[in-house]
Motif scaffolding. Structure first.
Motif, PDB file in Angstrom:
ATOM      1  N   ARG A   1      38.673  35.100  34.460  1.00  0.00           N
ATOM      2  CA  ARG A   1      37.602  34.292  33.870  1.00  0.00           C
ATOM      3  C   ARG A   1      37.840  34.185  32.377  1.00  0.00           C
ATOM      4  O   ARG A   1      38.272  35.147  31.743  1.00  0.00           O
TER       5      ARG A   1
ATOM      6  N   ASP B   1      43.034  43.469  44.161  1.00  0.00           N
ATOM      7  CA  ASP B   1      42.677  42.063  43.947  1.00  0.00           C
ATOM      8  C   ASP B   1      42.655  41.818  42.447  1.00  0.00           C
ATOM      9  O   ASP B   1      42.321  42.723  41.683  1.00  0.00           O
TER      10      ASP B   1
ATOM     11  N   THR C   1      32.889  36.790  38.150  1.00  0.00           N
ATOM     12  CA  THR C   1      33.868  35.697  38.169  1.00  0.00           C
ATOM     13  C   THR C   1      33.467  34.523  39.042  1.00  0.00           C
ATOM     14  O   THR C   1      33.880  33.393  38.790  1.00  0.00           O
ATOM     15  N   GLU C   2      32.658  34.765  40.076  1.00  0.00           N
ATOM     16  CA  GLU C   2      32.310  33.708  41.015  1.00  0.00           C
ATOM     17  C   GLU C   2      30.815  33.406  41.075  1.00  0.00           C
ATOM     18  O   GLU C   2      30.394  32.419  41.667  1.00  0.00           O
ATOM     19  N   GLY C   3      30.012  34.283  40.474  1.00  0.00           N
ATOM     20  CA  GLY C   3      28.573  34.080  40.519  1.00  0.00           C
ATOM     21  C   GLY C   3      27.988  34.277  41.900  1.00  0.00           C
ATOM     22  O   GLY C   3      26.969  33.685  42.252  1.00  0.00           O
ATOM     23  N   GLN C   4      28.634  35.139  42.702  1.00  0.00           N
ATOM     24  CA  GLN C   4      28.182  35.369  44.063  1.00  0.00           C
ATOM     25  C   GLN C   4      27.998  36.858  44.318  1.00  0.00           C
ATOM     26  O   GLN C   4      28.718  37.690  43.766  1.00  0.00           O
TER      27      GLN C   4
ATOM     28  N   ARG D   1      33.043  40.101  41.574  1.00  0.00           N
ATOM     29  CA  ARG D   1      32.842  38.761  42.133  1.00  0.00           C
ATOM     30  C   ARG D   1      31.579  38.113  41.573  1.00  0.00           C
ATOM     31  O   ARG D   1      31.519  36.889  41.431  1.00  0.00           O
ATOM     32  N   GLN D   2      30.593  38.910  41.243  1.00  0.00           N
ATOM     33  CA  GLN D   2      29.411  38.341  40.593  1.00  0.00           C
ATOM     34  C   GLN D   2      29.784  37.787  39.225  1.00  0.00           C
ATOM     35  O   GLN D   2      29.327  36.707  38.827  1.00  0.00           O
TER      36      GLN D   2
ATOM     37  N   HIS E   1      41.117  38.881  39.568  1.00  0.00           N
ATOM     38  CA  HIS E   1      40.331  37.689  39.301  1.00  0.00           C
ATOM     39  C   HIS E   1      40.453  37.354  37.821  1.00  0.00           C
ATOM     40  O   HIS E   1      40.760  38.218  37.002  1.00  0.00           O
TER      41      HIS E   1
ATOM     42  N   GLY F   1      38.445  29.621  36.701  1.00  0.00           N
ATOM     43  CA  GLY F   1      38.469  30.953  37.289  1.00  0.00           C
ATOM     44  C   GLY F   1      39.316  30.951  38.555  1.00  0.00           C
ATOM     45  O   GLY F   1      39.230  30.042  39.373  1.00  0.00           O
ATOM     46  N   ILE F   2      40.171  31.956  38.710  1.00  0.00           N
ATOM     47  CA  ILE F   2      40.988  32.067  39.909  1.00  0.00           C
ATOM     48  C   ILE F   2      40.984  33.504  40.368  1.00  0.00           C
ATOM     49  O   ILE F   2      40.601  34.400  39.635  1.00  0.00           O
ATOM     50  N   SER F   3      41.374  33.704  41.596  1.00  0.00           N
ATOM     51  CA  SER F   3      41.494  35.069  42.093  1.00  0.00           C
ATOM     52  C   SER F   3      42.690  35.129  43.022  1.00  0.00           C
ATOM     53  O   SER F   3      43.125  34.126  43.574  1.00  0.00           O
TER      54      SER F   3
END
Length: 224
Positions: A48, A44, A29-32, A26-27, A46, A201-203
């Motif tokens: 990118r 799951d 692909t989502e930067g979180q 998640r870091q 994801h 980006g999708i998940s």
């Protein structure tokens, strides 16, 4: 001019539960970063898109698998269509490192080894004071099994980009050498037309129940 077509590489993350597979992904692909996250149930995935040297656009479809034993049969079915495999352990948990060998053997049973780029990832290096697995141990294991190696931290954003980019670059290098390529019936590498929504980006999460139902209609990759 940007290429009209780009490639999709399918990558899988494996390793014990709680080593940080989901936070690492998640870091990237989502930067979180989430300090506390629920264990993955089922699988799951994801997505990118990266741009490598030479304006080559690569869409990474990355599958995050459950590390618990009761979901292991679900994980089996996703190995076959994989071109990259990141085996992750926690540098503060020796058992997770010891179990890397089991994860590696399991993956090799389901894939043609020559078709998969393996990377060993020592995660959570932000907890250096609690380290029980040395960098040298990780490097030695990776070298002995012809794997790439890197240490990362999703919390302090260390080597996350480098890990996935290195795998993508190695896959592409092997394509250029003719060692990997497109093949009917295999989704490890696919050539896809460039469309505007492909760069987003999708998940997507699949529950254990969904996956088990899907498997009932297909042959498991590790079946005799």
């Amino acid at each position: 001019m940007k290429p009209k077509y780009f490639y999709q590489f399918r990558i899988i993350l494996i390793g014990d539960s709680t080593v940080g597979k989901s936070s690492l992904l998640r870091q990237f692909t989502e930067g979180q970063f989430f300090e506390n996250s629920d264990p993955t149930v089922g699988v799951d995935f994801h997505v990118r898109v990266l741009e490598l040297k030479g304006d080559v656009r690569i869409k990474l479809q990355i599958w995050d698998t459950a590390g618990q034993e009761r979901f292991r049969s679900i994980t089996y079915s996703y190995y076959r269509n994989t071109v990259g495999c990141l085996i992750i352990y926690d540098i503060t948990n020796r058992d997770s490192f010891v179990n890397v060998m089991d994860w590696y053997k399991e993956a090799k049973q389901c894939v043609e080894e020559a078709e998969v780029v393996f990377m060993l990832v020592g995660h959570k290096i932000d907890k250096e004071s609690k380290r029980v697995v040395s960098t040298e141990e990780g490097e030695c294991f990776a070298e002995a099994h012809n794997m790439m190696f890197i240490e990362t931290s999703a919390k302090v954003l260390c080597n996350i980009e480098e890990a996935f980019i290195s795998v993508a670059e190695e896959v592409y290098k092997r394509m250029e050498r003719g060692e990997l390529g497109l093949r009917d019936g295999w989704d490890g590498i696919k050539a896809l037309p460039m469309r505007p929504h492909d760069i987003l980006g999708i998940s997507h999460a699949l529950s254990a129940e969904d996956l088990i139902e899907q498997q009932s209609d297909s042959k498991k990759c590790c079946s005799a």
